[in-house]
Design an enzyme around this catalytic site. Structure first.
Site, PDB file in Angstrom:
ATOM      1  N   HIS A 186       0.757  -1.327  -0.027  1.00 50.70           N
ATOM      2  CA  HIS A 186       0.045  -0.045  -0.075  1.00 50.70           C
ATOM      3  C   HIS A 186       0.891   1.258  -0.154  1.00 50.70           C
ATOM      4  O   HIS A 186       0.439   2.175  -0.612  1.00 50.70           O
ATOM      5  CB  HIS A 186      -0.936  -0.083   1.063  1.00 50.70           C
ATOM      6  CG  HIS A 186      -2.224  -0.975   1.007  1.00 50.70           C
ATOM      7  ND1 HIS A 186      -1.964  -2.322   1.438  1.00 50.70           N
ATOM      8  CD2 HIS A 186      -3.287  -0.920   0.065  1.00 50.70           C
ATOM      9  CE1 HIS A 186      -3.116  -2.833   0.791  1.00 50.70           C
ATOM     10  NE2 HIS A 186      -3.965  -2.058   0.170  1.00 50.70           N
ATOM     11  N   CYS A 227      -9.493  -3.318 -10.276  1.00 49.19           N
ATOM     12  CA  CYS A 227      -9.345  -2.165  -9.543  1.00 49.19           C
ATOM     13  C   CYS A 227      -7.710  -2.315  -9.020  1.00 49.19           C
ATOM     14  O   CYS A 227      -7.533  -1.577  -8.265  1.00 49.19           O
ATOM     15  CB  CYS A 227     -10.280  -2.071  -8.595  1.00 49.19           C
ATOM     16  SG  CYS A 227     -10.485  -3.150  -7.383  1.00 49.19           S
ATOM     17  N   ASP A 274      -3.990  -8.034  -4.201  1.00 48.41           N
ATOM     18  CA  ASP A 274      -4.200  -9.534  -3.267  1.00 48.41           C
ATOM     19  C   ASP A 274      -4.299 -10.755  -4.070  1.00 48.41           C
ATOM     20  O   ASP A 274      -3.841 -11.766  -3.617  1.00 48.41           O
ATOM     21  CB  ASP A 274      -5.351  -9.292  -2.450  1.00 48.41           C
ATOM     22  CG  ASP A 274      -4.831  -8.245  -1.226  1.00 48.41           C
ATOM     23  OD1 ASP A 274      -3.823  -8.285  -0.589  1.00 48.41           O
ATOM     24  OD2 ASP A 274      -5.621  -7.368  -1.068  1.00 48.41           O
ATOM     25  N   GLU A 326     -10.334 -11.531  -4.725  1.00 46.78           N
ATOM     26  CA  GLU A 326      -8.981 -11.018  -4.601  1.00 46.78           C
ATOM     27  C   GLU A 326      -8.460 -12.293  -3.779  1.00 46.78           C
ATOM     28  O   GLU A 326      -7.425 -12.068  -3.486  1.00 46.78           O
ATOM     29  CB  GLU A 326      -8.756  -9.775  -3.976  1.00 46.78           C
ATOM     30  CG  GLU A 326      -9.501  -9.459  -2.754  1.00 46.78           C
ATOM     31  CD  GLU A 326      -9.450  -7.901  -1.970  1.00 46.78           C
ATOM     32  OE1 GLU A 326      -8.301  -7.421  -2.515  1.00 46.78           O
ATOM     33  OE2 GLU A 326     -10.085  -7.484  -1.311  1.00 46.78           O
TER      34      GLU A 326
HETATM   35  C1  PEP Z   1      -6.576  -5.233  -4.653  1.00 48.22           C
HETATM   36  O1  PEP Z   1      -6.199  -6.117  -3.851  1.00 48.22           O
HETATM   37  O2  PEP Z   1      -5.850  -5.503  -5.547  1.00 48.22           O
HETATM   38  C2  PEP Z   1      -6.903  -4.189  -4.299  1.00 48.22           C
HETATM   39  C3  PEP Z   1      -7.402  -3.103  -4.925  1.00 48.22           C
HETATM   40  O3  PEP Z   1      -6.989  -3.720  -2.955  1.00 48.22           O
HETATM   41  P1  PEP Z   1      -5.946  -3.044  -2.122  1.00 48.22           P
HETATM   42  O4  PEP Z   1      -4.761  -2.958  -2.859  1.00 48.22           O
HETATM   43  O5  PEP Z   1      -6.488  -1.967  -1.313  1.00 48.22           O
HETATM   44  O6  PEP Z   1      -5.612  -4.437  -1.220  1.00 48.22           O
HETATM   45 MG    MG Z   2      -7.015  -5.969  -1.782  1.00 48.18          MG
END
Ligand code: PEP
Ligand code: MG
Length: 576
Positions: A194, A507, A460, A436
């Protein structure tokens, strides 16, 4: 001495500037010297932040819910006392004047002084007040960062600051959102941690997993950061510097050219319409969404509203934040993901003990179902905001249908509580689930039938499919979006959703990587969500793609078993 370091590329572009080393994580703030004539203004900024924090705390104290435990009032009293003590409200003013430094820097210096004194206190009760002091300082910092001063040392490219850290948490990174660092480099981290995602959202060059950068680079050494290649050059000679200045200019020209695409409709050459949405972390990101021509928000990572603060945001505060975003989008869809806390996004406010494997632990929907009060508050806030725009709810980390059933139950209860109060909300609000976890991808048909839309979280999905911690630099080289197993799961999810007729979006970071746009289009994807900064590059790819031309090669890629071959096939696909 000049030397080059190689790490994992996180965010493109080239930055040239001076190293600014930062040490411990939580309170990393910009440091800059001020010209004499701005010192009085800076003291005023500091006083205003103390004043704003005082008001905020007094208002919290005046609105303590009747059913709150009595400790809440005592806790706020202690915090107000700490804030009003001259060691916090006066000494930093003197430091600003004496050192001609910015308010954040003065405040953190004073915090370090105070923390040193705490070490010598015998009394356990008093020693434990240390955390309270930290929390109050964090509150004042938050107020300061909401009204940043002018980092005067970042005005010319030569004087730009490049932040060099061993590690930065997502919470640290969000604090930097409004500051003018030219680049970030860290020793640890993976490309889809993140922290990296936030660095990317700042649209400045960043490199992680450099291992010893913090140790080898010295304060104010000249650095070149090539965020596209994952390269950091320390003390470059004149020739190298000149070459990178040219590259930097070219990058900027390319970015300017892309801007012209902002208002163009997103269609492939054969006329297929594609939706490009944006990912955001905070309501402040909305202008970027609009500037880059996104037609909605596909992922609002709501957990960032909960970071860098000693308390949890109330229903009212959340409602206002969600409403602001919904109104800012003027009828375009806004997908709010419910809390995805846990793993690398831990909160100081909640203690759930240390998990040996936090990414496999009480995270996201699991945490919300274990803390129904927290979940209920958020759902109510989202529902209330849905009256003011087109809001969708997105549930992270679903792995079983029973989690979905429990979620539906909580949403029903929240709706009923609003009905009783006659509070308006969108009765047709759509509910989506993140795919995910491989288990969810494999049984996607069952989820697709029960949900209004699906959103593939590739960050994920890759981590859990390949058993690679997305934040661990030691295995960063194994984190491969083109691994055949990952592509099988992504393609299966998209195709199944399309067959059942449930809208599907990607996403995760794969959705914002222009090198993967054609591949995903070939899998049947028609909706992407990504950081606004990547949107125009992805749009450019869509505009250049003729779907009938790519199908054969995409089919071949899905039959390919080796990652290496996959990379060369991808290059071919992108050169069609
Ligand atoms: C992902 O896991 O691809 C996602 C969009 O969520 P995050 O990156 O916030 O875990
Ligand atoms: Mg995620």
């Amino acid at each position: 001495m000049s030397f080059t370091m190689h790490g994992v590329a996180v965010s493109g572009g080239i930055a040239i500037g001076f190293a600014h080393l930062v040490s411990h994580a939580t309170l990393e703030v910009p440091h800059y010297a001020l010209p004499k004539h701005l010192v009085t203004e800076e003291v005023g900024r500091f006083d205003a932040a103390i004043q704003a924090t005082r008001h905020e705390m007094e208002s919290m104290r005046a609105h303590i819910p009747a059913n709150a435990p009595p400790e809440v009032e005592a806790f706020l009293d202690v915090h107000l006392m700490i804030l009003n003590d001259s060691s916090l409200s006066k000494v930093p003013r003197q430091l600003i004047q004496a050192q001609q430094c910015n308010a954040e820097w003065a405040l953190t210096q004073q915090l370090d002084n105070l923390l040193d004194q705490f070490e010598n206190i015998e009394d356990t009760y008093l020693r434990e007040r240390k955390n309270d002091v930290i929390q109050v300082v964090e509150r004042v910092l938050k107020a300061l960062l909401g009204h940043p001063g002018v980092p005067t040392n970042a005005t010319t490219p030569e004087e730009a600051s490049i932040l060099v850290a061993h590690d930065l948490s997502p919470a640290d990174m969000i604090l930097f959102k409004r500051h003018q660092f030219a680049a970030f480099v860290t020793d640890v981290g993976g490309a889809t941690s993140h922290t990296a995602i936030l660095a990317r959202s700042l649209n400045i060059p960043s490199v992680v997993a450099l291992h010893h950068a913090r140790q080898l680079i010295r304060e104010r050494e000249l650095l070149i950061v090539d965020g596209g290649q994952g390269v950091v050059i320390v003390n470059p000679d004149q020739h190298v510097l000149a070459e990178y200045r040219l590259k930097q200019n070219q990058w900027e020209i390319d970015q300017q050219k892309l801007k012209r695409l902002a208002s163009a409709a997103t269609r492939t050459l054969d006329g297929t319409a594609v939706e490009l949405h944006a990912n955001i972390e905070l309501p402040q990101d909305v202008p970027l969404v609009r500037d880059n021509g996104a037609t909605g928000i596909g992922l609002f990572r709501s957990e960032f509203l909960f970071m860098n603060r000693p308390d949890l945001p109330s229903e009212e505060e959340q409602y206002l934040a969600y409403r602001t975003v919904a109104e800012g989008l003027q009828g375009l869809p806004v997908t709010i993901r419910t809390l995805d806390l846990g793993a690398d996004k831990q909160l100081t406010q909640m203690e759930h003990g240390q998990s040996a494997n936090p990414a496999l632990g009480l995270r996201a929907i699991r945490l919300c179902l274990a803390e129904p009060h927290l979940f209920h508050t958020q759902i109510r806030a989202i529902l209330r905001a849905s009256h003011y725009g087109k809001i969708h709810i997105l549930i992270p980390m679903l792995s079983t249908l029973s989690e979905l059933d429990q979620t539906l139950h909580h949403i029903r209860v929240a709706k009923e509580s609003l009905d009783v109060e006659a509070t308006p909300y969108d009765k047709t609000i759509k509910l989506g689930g993140m795919i995910e976890i491989p288990a969810a991808a494999l049984m996607v048909q069952s989820f697709a039938k029960k949900l209004d839309f699906l959103s593939i979280g590739t960050n994920d999905l890759i981590q859990y499919t390949l058993a690679i911690d997305r934040t661990d630099d030691a295995v960063a080289h194994l984190y491969d979006p083109l691994h055949p197993a990952v592509l099988q799961l992504v393609a299966h999810t998209i195709r199944t959703a399309n067959r059942v007729g449930t809208p599907v979006v990607v996403c995760g970071e794969m959705g914002g990587d222009p090198k993967l746009t054609r591949l995903l289009l070939g899998f049947g994807l028609r909706e992407f969500s990504m950081h606004p900064a990547h949107l125009l590059a992805v749009k450019q790819q869509v505009l250049k793609t003729n779907l009938p031309d790519i199908h054969a090669l995409v089919a071949k890629m899905l039959k390919t078993e080796e990652s290496e071959k996959m990379h060369s096939l991808l290059a071919r696909l992108n050169s069609l």
